[in-house]
Design a protein around this motif. Structure first.
Motif, PDB file in Angstrom:
ATOM      1  N   ALA A 160       0.832  -1.205   0.000  1.00 43.79           N
ATOM      2  CA  ALA A 160       0.000   0.000   0.000  1.00 43.79           C
ATOM      3  C   ALA A 160       0.867   1.255   0.000  1.00 43.79           C
ATOM      4  O   ALA A 160       1.982   1.246   0.545  1.00 43.79           O
ATOM      5  N   PRO A 161       0.390   2.341  -0.619  1.00 47.24           N
ATOM      6  CA  PRO A 161       1.154   3.597  -0.590  1.00 47.24           C
ATOM      7  C   PRO A 161       1.464   4.013   0.850  1.00 47.24           C
ATOM      8  O   PRO A 161       0.605   4.004   1.720  1.00 47.24           O
ATOM      9  N   GLY A 162       2.722   4.357   1.077  1.00 49.42           N
ATOM     10  CA  GLY A 162       3.155   4.732   2.409  1.00 49.42           C
ATOM     11  C   GLY A 162       3.516   3.569   3.300  1.00 49.42           C
ATOM     12  O   GLY A 162       4.044   3.772   4.405  1.00 49.42           O
ATOM     13  N   GLY A 163       3.264   2.341   2.889  1.00 46.20           N
ATOM     14  CA  GLY A 163       3.551   1.176   3.717  1.00 46.20           C
ATOM     15  C   GLY A 163       4.873   0.514   3.429  1.00 46.20           C
ATOM     16  O   GLY A 163       5.163  -0.548   3.995  1.00 46.20           O
ATOM     17  N   THR A 164       5.683   1.116   2.564  1.00 48.40           N
ATOM     18  CA  THR A 164       6.950   0.492   2.191  1.00 48.40           C
ATOM     19  C   THR A 164       7.913   0.356   3.369  1.00 48.40           C
ATOM     20  O   THR A 164       8.524  -0.709   3.543  1.00 48.40           O
ATOM     21  N   PRO A 165       8.117   1.402   4.203  1.00 51.67           N
ATOM     22  CA  PRO A 165       9.032   1.212   5.347  1.00 51.67           C
ATOM     23  C   PRO A 165       8.622   0.057   6.248  1.00 51.67           C
ATOM     24  O   PRO A 165       9.476  -0.719   6.709  1.00 51.67           O
ATOM     25  N   GLU A 166       7.343  -0.094   6.506  1.00 52.28           N
ATOM     26  CA  GLU A 166       6.873  -1.195   7.345  1.00 52.28           C
ATOM     27  C   GLU A 166       7.102  -2.539   6.658  1.00 52.28           C
ATOM     28  O   GLU A 166       7.460  -3.529   7.301  1.00 52.28           O
ATOM     29  N   PHE A 167       6.882  -2.591   5.341  1.00 51.25           N
ATOM     30  CA  PHE A 167       7.105  -3.821   4.584  1.00 51.25           C
ATOM     31  C   PHE A 167       8.578  -4.230   4.623  1.00 51.25           C
ATOM     32  O   PHE A 167       8.913  -5.415   4.786  1.00 51.25           O
ATOM     33  N   LEU A 168       9.487  -3.253   4.523  1.00 51.53           N
ATOM     34  CA  LEU A 168      10.912  -3.560   4.494  1.00 51.53           C
ATOM     35  C   LEU A 168      11.464  -3.889   5.873  1.00 51.53           C
ATOM     36  O   LEU A 168      12.451  -4.630   5.989  1.00 51.53           O
ATOM     37  N   ALA A 169      10.854  -3.351   6.926  1.00 51.31           N
ATOM     38  CA  ALA A 169      11.448  -3.428   8.261  1.00 51.31           C
ATOM     39  C   ALA A 169      11.703  -4.860   8.719  1.00 51.31           C
ATOM     40  O   ALA A 169      12.706  -5.137   9.382  1.00 51.31           O
ATOM     41  N   GLY A 170      10.832  -5.790   8.394  1.00 54.11           N
ATOM     42  CA  GLY A 170      10.986  -7.160   8.872  1.00 54.11           C
ATOM     43  C   GLY A 170      11.863  -8.043   8.011  1.00 54.11           C
ATOM     44  O   GLY A 170      12.103  -9.203   8.369  1.00 54.11           O
ATOM     45  N   LEU A 171      12.361  -7.545   6.877  1.00 56.73           N
ATOM     46  CA  LEU A 171      13.173  -8.364   5.982  1.00 56.73           C
ATOM     47  C   LEU A 171      14.612  -8.445   6.484  1.00 56.73           C
ATOM     48  O   LEU A 171      15.125  -7.506   7.095  1.00 56.73           O
ATOM     49  N   PRO A 172      15.310  -9.547   6.226  1.00 56.48           N
ATOM     50  CA  PRO A 172      16.705  -9.669   6.668  1.00 56.48           C
ATOM     51  C   PRO A 172      17.618  -8.737   5.881  1.00 56.48           C
ATOM     52  O   PRO A 172      17.296  -8.322   4.759  1.00 56.48           O
ATOM     53  N   VAL A 173      18.766  -8.420   6.460  1.00 56.22           N
ATOM     54  CA  VAL A 173      19.696  -7.485   5.816  1.00 56.22           C
ATOM     55  C   VAL A 173      20.252  -8.074   4.525  1.00 56.22           C
ATOM     56  O   VAL A 173      20.748  -7.328   3.668  1.00 56.22           O
ATOM     57  N   ASP A 183      26.976  -9.402   6.011  1.00 58.60           N
ATOM     58  CA  ASP A 183      27.738 -10.199   6.964  1.00 58.60           C
ATOM     59  C   ASP A 183      28.260  -9.337   8.107  1.00 58.60           C
ATOM     60  O   ASP A 183      28.206  -9.735   9.287  1.00 58.60           O
ATOM     61  N   LEU A 184      28.747  -8.143   7.780  1.00 64.36           N
ATOM     62  CA  LEU A 184      29.245  -7.238   8.812  1.00 64.36           C
ATOM     63  C   LEU A 184      28.119  -6.784   9.734  1.00 64.36           C
ATOM     64  O   LEU A 184      28.282  -6.737  10.959  1.00 64.36           O
ATOM     65  N   LEU A 185      26.961  -6.457   9.159  1.00 63.24           N
ATOM     66  CA  LEU A 185      25.838  -6.009   9.977  1.00 63.24           C
ATOM     67  C   LEU A 185      25.388  -7.106  10.938  1.00 63.24           C
ATOM     68  O   LEU A 185      25.084  -6.837  12.104  1.00 63.24           O
ATOM     69  N   ARG A 186      25.343  -8.343  10.480  1.00 58.46           N
ATOM     70  CA  ARG A 186      24.931  -9.440  11.359  1.00 58.46           C
ATOM     71  C   ARG A 186      25.922  -9.621  12.505  1.00 58.46           C
ATOM     72  O   ARG A 186      25.526  -9.897  13.649  1.00 58.46           O
ATOM     73  N   ARG A 187      27.203  -9.470  12.217  1.00 58.90           N
ATOM     74  CA  ARG A 187      28.190  -9.593  13.294  1.00 58.90           C
ATOM     75  C   ARG A 187      28.088  -8.439  14.286  1.00 58.90           C
ATOM     76  O   ARG A 187      28.536  -8.567  15.434  1.00 58.90           O
ATOM     77  N   LEU A 188      27.515  -7.328  13.850  1.00 62.44           N
ATOM     78  CA  LEU A 188      27.290  -6.195  14.738  1.00 62.44           C
ATOM     79  C   LEU A 188      25.935  -6.277  15.442  1.00 62.44           C
ATOM     80  O   LEU A 188      25.582  -5.381  16.207  1.00 62.44           O
ATOM     81  N   GLY A 189      25.174  -7.313  15.152  1.00 66.36           N
ATOM     82  CA  GLY A 189      23.870  -7.472  15.796  1.00 66.36           C
ATOM     83  C   GLY A 189      22.714  -6.843  15.064  1.00 66.36           C
ATOM     84  O   GLY A 189      21.588  -6.829  15.573  1.00 66.36           O
ATOM     85  N   VAL A 190      22.950  -6.335  13.852  1.00 70.82           N
ATOM     86  CA  VAL A 190      21.891  -5.722  13.039  1.00 70.82           C
ATOM     87  C   VAL A 190      21.401  -6.787  12.064  1.00 70.82           C
ATOM     88  O   VAL A 190      22.117  -7.159  11.130  1.00 70.82           O
ATOM     89  N   ARG A 191      20.194  -7.280  12.275  1.00 75.03           N
ATOM     90  CA  ARG A 191      19.731  -8.442  11.524  1.00 75.03           C
ATOM     91  C   ARG A 191      18.632  -8.144  10.517  1.00 75.03           C
ATOM     92  O   ARG A 191      18.418  -8.908   9.583  1.00 75.03           O
ATOM     93  N   THR A 192      17.898  -7.071  10.676  1.00 73.10           N
ATOM     94  CA  THR A 192      16.795  -6.745   9.764  1.00 73.10           C
ATOM     95  C   THR A 192      17.001  -5.372   9.149  1.00 73.10           C
ATOM     96  O   THR A 192      17.787  -4.552   9.657  1.00 73.10           O
ATOM     97  N   LEU A 193      16.282  -5.119   8.055  1.00 74.74           N
ATOM     98  CA  LEU A 193      16.358  -3.806   7.421  1.00 74.74           C
ATOM     99  C   LEU A 193      15.833  -2.727   8.360  1.00 74.74           C
ATOM    100  O   LEU A 193      16.300  -1.579   8.326  1.00 74.74           O
ATOM    101  N   GLY A 194      14.844  -3.066   9.197  1.00 69.24           N
ATOM    102  CA  GLY A 194      14.339  -2.093  10.154  1.00 69.24           C
ATOM    103  C   GLY A 194      15.397  -1.687  11.160  1.00 69.24           C
ATOM    104  O   GLY A 194      15.525  -0.509  11.510  1.00 69.24           O
TER     105      GLY A 194
END
Length: 520
Positions: A160-173, A183-194
């Motif tokens: 939906a229009p405007g829902g893109t940030p929410e759609f992306l937030a749960g996806l893996p990096v 790989d670097l983000l996961r080692r830093l503890g950052v696992r999702t696009l959100g």
């Protein structure tokens, strides 16, 4: 930067390199098929995935999981030619199609959504038309921006229009398509696009650089291209007129390379780089052809030349689609070719070449080298590309001037027995026979367990005079293809320094000493 990402409709054909191999080469995509690049799987069929084959696997491991696997070499030109009928089919319904890459194309969703009865109806109509025209299965995603639309297409979703940030937030990096960064983000503890999008933009730029900042904007649902692209000046377009119509792919490739260099020089002169490229051609009979290619990054001169060559190949060859579907082949040769930098951004962080990025010196050098190639052939002017390999001669690949500088082998990680840096300055095309003696005048020999009979003291190359060895290091053993007796090869390498200041790379193979390279 202001403004929101434009609503984008993206059509994606799953496993496109596999389908392209079926369309062009007749490889059955219903069986276990894997497409390899640099000895690793870059795409595979559904049947191969069911047998455990995955992207990134080495060839031997993939064949171990699926012994019946059909292996196909990666060919981007083949993928582009086979995708041309799909793009032509989409253009029959909507205008302004942009090729993201072979297997995916995008268009602004506003127009199709209006005259096809809404965004979902437009998506269904395009999918059905492509299936009927080309017998190609596809999926469509709609979201704010090309990046989000591509991910939505993999799930067949309309965000939906405007829902893109929410759609992306749960996806893996890993969805960013940047394996090293993920790989670097996961080692830093950052696992999702959100999680990544929540980081301060300034800190991301300082830690991950320009490309990391672009990925950060994508993760937050802010497609950087519509926001960063500005309207290019009118004089950036380059055009080539030809008295003799171009109707052969090899002639088109030569023209594409020269015109791409001209466009790249003009853009660099304005401090710009191209992210979206329009290609226009006019035939001798007045037929007009047009296509837009876009790229997630900066298009270099070689990348521009590749896309122009692929597009001209698609037009001139009239590649058959599945079940005979094909775009209309030009009725005559091409007499005018134009490249339009439809999307440009400020050029940043690009290293200057040997003669500089712009200016009379670089242009004169390029003209001279291209002239030599025109007289003597493409192989008459070559440049060296470094890559992986166990021997110094294996680490250098010579490519024609203007071609893509891709290593023949990927750079290998450190391994026991690898020569330490620095690399030798001169690699001899044919090793020179030599003899090495110890202080007592006895030949120096190497045992099967790599034991040196005595310290090397004197070296004689061919029939030359003896030279005193004042320092040496080694041995570094290499045991290649031991599993194939006819191709097996064992050797040991030494570095020696001579009293006259020279330094050499020596090798011992089957009891014979050889001079392989010279250090400066």
């Amino acid at each position: 930067m202001t403004g929101a990402p434009a609503r984008t409709l993206l059509l994606w054909c799953p496993d496109w390199p596999v389908l392209a191999a079926e369309i062009v080469d007749g490889v059955p995509a219903t069986g276990p098929v894997a497409v390899l690049h640099a000895n690793r799987v870059v795409a595979c069929s559904e049947r191969a995935r069911a047998e455990g084959v995955r992207r990134g696997l080495r060839k031997r491991e993939a064949q171990g999981r699926c012994p019946q696997l059909t292996v196909v070499e990666y060919d981007p030109g083949r993928d582009a030619r086979a995708f041309e009928p799909v793009v032509a089919a989409v253009e029959e319904l909507v205008a302004g199609v942009e090729v993201v890459r072979p297997g995916a194309c995008a268009v602004a969703a506003r127009g199709p959504g209006r005259y096809l009865g809404g965004e979902e109806a437009a998506a269904e109509r395009i999918i059905e038309h492509v299936a009927q025209s080309c017998l190609v299965e596809s999926q469509v995603g709609i979201a704010d921006g090309v990046f989000a639309a591509g991910l939505a297409a993999r799930a067949g979703r309309v965000v939906a229009p405007g829902g893109t940030p929410e759609f992306l937030a749960g996806l893996p990096v890993e969805a960013l398509g940047r394996s090293a960064l993920a790989d670097l983000l996961r080692r830093l503890g950052v696992r999702t696009l959100g999680d990544f999008a929540a980081l301060p933009a300034g800190d991301v730029l300082a830690r991950f650089g320009f490309d990391g900042a672009l990925a950060h904007r994508l993760a937050a649902g802010r497609d950087h291209r519509p926001l960063a692209v500005r309207q290019p000046p009118a004089d950036l377009t380059v055009t080539a007129e030809h008295d003799d119509p171009i109707d052969r792919v090899d002639a088109a490739a030569f023209v594409a390379r020269a015109l791409a260099e001209q466009l790249h020089e003009r853009l660099a002169g304005h401090g710009l780089a191209c992210t979206r490229l329009g290609i226009e051609a006019v035939t001798e009979h007045g037929q007009e052809l047009h296509r837009v290619w876009r790229h997630d990054g900066l298009l270099t001169a070689a990348a521009i030349a590749d896309r122009v060559r692929w597009q001209l190949d698609g037009w001139l060859s009239g590649s058959n689609g599945r079940a005979g579907a094909r775009p209309a082949r030009p009725t005559a040769g091409i007499i005018r070719l134009r490249l339009i930098p439809d999307g440009v951004i400020a050029q940043a962080g690009l290293q200057a070449g040997l003669w500089g990025e712009t200016g009379e010196e670089r242009e004169r050098a390029h003209r001279a080298l291209s002239r030599v190639q025109g007289i003597l052939g493409p192989e008459a002017v070559v440049t060296a590309v470094l890559g992986g390999g166990r021997a110094p001669a294996d680490q250098v690949r010579l490519v024609p001037w203007g071609d893509e500088r891709v290593p023949a082998r990927p750079e290998a990680p450190p391994w026991p027995g690898r020569l330490p840096p620095p690399a030798p300055a001169v690699v001899l095309p044919s090793p020179l026979a030599a003899t090495v003696h110890d202080a007592a005048g006895e030949p120096v020999v190497i045992s099967a367990r790599l034991a040196v009979s005595a310290a090397p003291a004197r070296l004689v190359v061919g029939t030359g005079q003896p030279a005193e060895i004042v320092g040496w290091a080694g041995p570094w053993p290499v045991d290649e293809r031991w599993w194939a007796p006819a191709e097996a090869r064992r050797r040991a390498r030494f570095q020696v320094s001579l009293a006259d200041g020279a330094a050499l790379l020596l090798a011992v193979e089957s009891g014979q000493w050889l001079v392989e390279a010279i250090y400066d």
